[in-house]
Design a protein around this motif. Structure first.
Motif: not given
Length: 71
Positions: A12-19, A24-28, A57-59, A61-67
């Motif tokens: 769960l902690s890994t999934v929360m870190e990604i989300l 993961y949404k392409g920003d930094y 928009g640096l790179h 996205a792995i996750i859609d920015p809206e999601e």
């Protein structure tokens, strides 16, 4: 999809870190952390001590920015 360690179930902690990580949404966010002491290699979270730079928009996205925003 298996985890990088080859496990079938993600923690769960890994999934929360990604989300919740903007990478993961392409920003930094630059200068999220900074060095307190270079000799002792102490690092602290930047809470206004230094300017931070948010790049959208640096790179790709792995996750859609809206999601990501919905999370």
């Amino acid at each position: 999809m298996p985890t990088p360690q080859g496990r079938e179930i993600w923690s769960l902690s890994t999934v929360m870190e990604i989300l919740t990580n903007v990478v993961y949404k392409g920003d930094y966010l630059y200068q999220k952390y900074f060095m307190l002491d270079t000799l002792e290699e102490k690092v602290a979270t930047n809470q206004g001590e230094l300017p931070q730079y948010y790049i959208e928009g640096l790179h790709e996205a792995i996750i859609d920015p809206e999601e990501w925003e919905a999370v």
